[in-house]
Design an enzyme around this catalytic site. Structure first.
Site, PDB file in Angstrom:
ATOM      1  CG  LEU A 165      -2.001  -1.191   1.351  1.00 44.88           C
ATOM      2  CD1 LEU A 165      -2.906  -1.052   2.569  1.00 44.88           C
ATOM      3  CD2 LEU A 165      -2.529  -1.795   0.175  1.00 44.88           C
ATOM      4  CB  ALA A 166       2.895   2.763  -2.133  1.00 47.83           C
TER       5      ALA A 166
ATOM      6  NE  ARG B 157       1.552  13.392   9.896  1.00 48.63           N
ATOM      7  CZ  ARG B 157       2.043  12.292  10.675  1.00 48.63           C
ATOM      8  NH1 ARG B 157       2.534  12.242  11.814  1.00 48.63           N
ATOM      9  NH2 ARG B 157       1.400  11.184  10.264  1.00 48.63           N
TER      10      ARG B 157
ATOM     11  CD  GLN C   6      -6.372   4.093  -2.342  1.00 45.97           C
ATOM     12  OE1 GLN C   6      -5.171   4.417  -1.917  1.00 45.97           O
ATOM     13  NE2 GLN C   6      -7.255   3.938  -1.124  1.00 45.97           N
TER      14      GLN C   6
ATOM     15  N   GLY D 199      -3.001   1.758  15.450  1.00 41.54           N
ATOM     16  CA  GLY D 199      -4.306   1.181  15.998  1.00 41.54           C
ATOM     17  C   GLY D 199      -3.841   0.181  16.995  1.00 41.54           C
TER      18      GLY D 199
ATOM     19  CG  ASN E 125       3.626   8.819   9.482  1.00 36.71           C
ATOM     20  OD1 ASN E 125       3.037   8.268   8.468  1.00 36.71           O
ATOM     21  ND2 ASN E 125       3.832   8.066  10.709  1.00 36.71           N
TER      22      ASN E 125
ATOM     23  CE  LYS F 132      37.926  11.814 -18.946  1.00 41.45           C
ATOM     24  NZ  LYS F 132      37.380  12.577 -20.161  1.00 41.45           N
TER      25      LYS F 132
ATOM     26  CG  ASN G 283      41.396  15.562 -21.279  1.00 45.83           C
ATOM     27  OD1 ASN G 283      41.374  16.758 -20.866  1.00 45.83           O
ATOM     28  ND2 ASN G 283      40.550  14.817 -20.736  1.00 45.83           N
TER      29      ASN G 283
ATOM     30  NE  ARG H 245      63.264  24.488 -19.051  1.00 44.75           N
ATOM     31  CZ  ARG H 245      63.762  23.554 -18.305  1.00 44.75           C
ATOM     32  NH1 ARG H 245      62.957  22.604 -17.617  1.00 44.75           N
ATOM     33  NH2 ARG H 245      64.987  23.236 -17.865  1.00 44.75           N
TER      34      ARG H 245
HETATM   35  C1  UD1 Z   1      -2.368   2.028   9.823  1.00 44.90           C
HETATM   36  C2  UD1 Z   1      -3.320   1.312  10.562  1.00 44.90           C
HETATM   37  C3  UD1 Z   1      -2.863   1.267  11.972  1.00 44.90           C
HETATM   38  C4  UD1 Z   1      -1.585   0.916  12.149  1.00 44.90           C
HETATM   39  C5  UD1 Z   1      -0.677   1.753  11.398  1.00 44.90           C
HETATM   40  C6  UD1 Z   1       0.821   1.338  11.435  1.00 44.90           C
HETATM   41  C7  UD1 Z   1      -5.429   1.303   9.078  1.00 44.90           C
HETATM   42  C8  UD1 Z   1      -6.727   1.827   9.304  1.00 44.90           C
HETATM   43  N1  UD1 Z   1      -4.605   1.708  10.105  1.00 44.90           N
HETATM   44  O1  UD1 Z   1      -2.759   3.652  10.301  1.00 44.90           O
HETATM   45  O2  UD1 Z   1      -3.778   0.362  12.669  1.00 44.90           O
HETATM   46  O3  UD1 Z   1      -0.999   0.856  13.521  1.00 44.90           O
HETATM   47  O4  UD1 Z   1      -1.137   1.864   9.949  1.00 44.90           O
HETATM   48  O5  UD1 Z   1       1.650   2.303  10.583  1.00 44.90           O
HETATM   49  O6  UD1 Z   1      -5.170   0.516   8.539  1.00 44.90           O
HETATM   50  N2  UD1 Z   1      -2.651   3.893   2.272  1.00 44.90           N
HETATM   51  C9  UD1 Z   1      -3.203   4.052   1.013  1.00 44.90           C
HETATM   52  N3  UD1 Z   1      -4.115   4.380   0.691  1.00 44.90           N
HETATM   53  C10 UD1 Z   1      -4.971   5.188   1.397  1.00 44.90           C
HETATM   54  C11 UD1 Z   1      -4.737   5.159   2.964  1.00 44.90           C
HETATM   55  C12 UD1 Z   1      -3.461   4.482   3.327  1.00 44.90           C
HETATM   56  O7  UD1 Z   1      -2.217   3.410   0.042  1.00 44.90           O
HETATM   57  O8  UD1 Z   1      -6.343   5.320   0.909  1.00 44.90           O
HETATM   58  C13 UD1 Z   1      -1.467   3.606   2.618  1.00 44.90           C
HETATM   59  C14 UD1 Z   1      -0.224   4.453   2.955  1.00 44.90           C
HETATM   60  O9  UD1 Z   1       0.466   5.248   1.840  1.00 44.90           O
HETATM   61  C15 UD1 Z   1       0.545   3.793   4.010  1.00 44.90           C
HETATM   62  C16 UD1 Z   1      -0.286   2.613   4.399  1.00 44.90           C
HETATM   63  O10 UD1 Z   1      -1.341   2.452   3.641  1.00 44.90           O
HETATM   64  O11 UD1 Z   1       1.719   3.196   3.205  1.00 44.90           O
HETATM   65  C17 UD1 Z   1      -0.796   3.319   5.711  1.00 44.90           C
HETATM   66  O12 UD1 Z   1      -1.667   4.508   6.084  1.00 44.90           O
HETATM   67  P1  UD1 Z   1      -1.512   5.433   6.809  1.00 44.90           P
HETATM   68  O13 UD1 Z   1      -2.429   6.523   6.464  1.00 44.90           O
HETATM   69  O14 UD1 Z   1      -0.337   5.922   7.091  1.00 44.90           O
HETATM   70  O15 UD1 Z   1      -2.305   4.733   7.995  1.00 44.90           O
HETATM   71  P2  UD1 Z   1      -2.317   5.037   9.567  1.00 44.90           P
HETATM   72  O16 UD1 Z   1      -3.240   6.056  10.044  1.00 44.90           O
HETATM   73  O17 UD1 Z   1      -0.577   4.969   9.983  1.00 44.90           O
HETATM   74 CA    CA Z   2       1.448   5.709   9.026  1.00 43.01          CA
END
Ligand code: UD1
Ligand code: CA
Length: 458
Positions: A8-9, A15, A73, A137, A225, A349, A384, A438
């Site tokens: 998930l990225a 921030r 996404q 979480g 973050n 070089k 050179n 020279r």
């Molecule tokens: C999430 C978890 C939390 C956990 C924490 C650990 C959920 C709801 N919460 O919270 O329980 O303790 O990670 O770091 O899962 N991302 C997407 N699309 C989105 C939202 C997020 O791709 O719509 C990706 C972000 O790029 C990131 C990851 O998911 O790589 C986590 O998202 P982030 O918003 O950082 O979640 P947290 O609020 O930290």
């Molecule tokens: Ca996070």
């Protein structure tokens, strides 16, 4: 079960205060996401999927070589929604491992252990014991210690906030079940998002097995973050790399003052002084010593060679028993053969310096082929470049180049030839010949110095 890794990225990373998307922020010189993809790849999965969104074009172009499947996404509605975007490309009979693009330090062994707990009838969840669980979480367990649900920080009660066990976010579960649970997610929570974490309670409801695995260290599950966390993870990563080198027998005078951005291979009894940066592919042979404040990028250094302080060495080869620096620079495609020396303020070089040859002070040697046992005097320059083309200077074995020479390429200095100090050599010097090019010295006896004129009256 076949393994599908979903990273998930898509998150923005506000921030970071940066135009660069969060997952492209560099850790040890490479995007965070590239580290996570490497870790995923080490598990030898059937497929790797990256859910991307924020800075999408930039993310895809910077990681174009990554050989992953991309799932867009377009709007970020939470981690559950993010995972959903990748699911169409995942088969029902696969096991899905969810990783985060901004959690780069999780180790392959930790994930293998987690995967060992997951299966067709079991979800495995990586949790972590935290001194301060702020932002995570919380893992809610029942009286018997079994996991019941995950509650996000923003939705938690005071009692739940006191829980020290946090969700790393990393989990593994069968695709067929995940697909069903994801379809049932609701966004009725504090953030109005589809939380992936809600699938835990759904699994528990169906008596599906949920097995926690506690991460061995907090560092492994730390997310990035902001820039402060990025800096913190960089140090953790570098400590790991230093520990690997120490384990391989390298003497690090200060493990906290070494930076590795790439792959380093070493022989025995290598010594590295403080403030060294190793980038790309670096090989240090037996007993190599690297002095303080050196940068080595894509370098091979032969056994018993010494790099003195403050050298910048790039994409070149140093043979055995060579001496380099202090304050020397190797630019790409240079080759120092056995027992050759370059000293302070010497730049090579695309130059080969033959066995036993020396250029000890203040020289620029570019596009030069220098034979064995040649001595290059201080302040010598190979001219050179004619403004349009680069030309080669050839210096044969045992030639002696006087100090302060300008060798105007293309030019050849013959075997055992000598050039006088201060020469500007524009024509070939034959073997075993002395060339002096020279102005002849003129001495005027009894010459009077000018005397100061009286100032004109205004
Ligand atoms: C999430 C978890 C939390 C956990 C924490 C650990 C959920 C709801 N919460 O919270 O329980 O303790 O990670 O770091 O899962 N991302 C997407 N699309 C989105 C939202 C997020 O791709 O719509 C990706 C972000 O790029 C990131 C990851 O998911 O790589 C986590 O998202 P982030 O918003 O950082 O979640 P947290 O609020 O930290
Ligand atoms: Ca996070």
């Amino acid at each position: 079960m076949k393994l599908a890794v979903v990273i998930l990225a898509a998150g923005q990373g506000k921030r970071m205060q940066s135009a660069l998307p969060k997952v492209l922020q560099p850790l040890a010189g490479r995007p965070l996401l590239a580290h996570v993809i490497d870790t995923a790849r080490a598990l030898q999965p059937h497929s790797i999927h990256v859910v991307y969104g924020h800075g999408g074009d930039q993310v895809r172009s910077m990681l174009a070589e990554a050989r992953v499947q991309w799932a867009l996404q377009a709007e970020q509605h939470g981690t559950g929604h993010a995972l959903m975007q990748a699911m169409p490309a995942v088969n029902d009979d696969e096991l899905v491992l969810v990783l985060y693009g901004d959690v780069p330090l999780v180790r392959v062994e930790t994930l293998q252990q987690l995967l060992g707990l997951a299966g067709p009838q079991s979800l495995a969840l990586l949790t972590v014991e935290l001194a301060d669980a702020t932002g995570y979480g919380r893992i809610v367990r029942n009286a018997r210690g079994a996991i019941e649900q995950i509650v996000e920080q923003k939705d938690a009660t005071a009692a739940q906030l006191a829980i020290r066990e946090g969700n790393s976010g990393i989990l593994a579960a069968p695709a067929i079940s995940l697909r069903k649970w994801l379809g049932q997610l609701k966004n009725a929570n504090a953030q109005g998002e589809y939380y992936l974490t809600d699938v835990i309670a759904m699994a528990v409801q169906e008596n599906f097995k949920v097995t926690p695995s506690i991460a061995p260290t907090e560092a492994e599950v730390l997310g990035v973050n902001d820039k402060a966390q990025l800096a913190q993870l960089e140090r953790l990563y570098q400590r790991r790399r230093a520990a690997e080198l120490l384990a391989a027998g390298v003497t690090l005078i200060d493990p906290a003052r070494l930076d590795v951005r790439g792959e380093v291979t070493v022989g025995r009894d290598v010594v590295i002084e403080p403030n060294v940066l190793l980038e790309g592919r670096v090989h240090l042979g037996d007993r190599v010593r690297v002095g303080p404040n050196c940068v080595l990028r894509d370098m091979r250094v032969g056994a018993d060679s010494v790099i003195h302080p403050n050298c910048v060495l790039e994409r070149s080869e140093i043979g055995e028993a060579c001496s380099v620096g202090p304050f020397a620079r190797l630019r790409p495609d240079s080759k120092m053969q056995r027992d050759s020396h370059i000293g302070n303020f010497v730049e090579l070089k695309k130059t080969t310096l033959g066995e036993g040859s020396k250029a000890n002070h203040l020289s620029y040697l570019g596009d030069a082929l220098i034979g064995a046992r040649v001595n290059v005097g201080a302040g010598t320059i190979t001219c050179n470049y004619d403004g349009a083309n680069k030309w080669v200077t050839t210096i044969e074995d045992e030639a002696f180049i006087g100090s302060g020479n300008m060798l105007v390429a293309p030019v050849r200095i013959g075997l055992r030839a000598t050039t006088g100090a201060g020469s500007t050599i524009t024509k070939e010097v034959a073997d075993a010949t002395l060339a002096v090019a020279r102005g002849k010295q003129i001495s005027l006896a009894g010459w009077q110095r000018p005397v100061k004129q009286p100032k004109p009256v205004k």
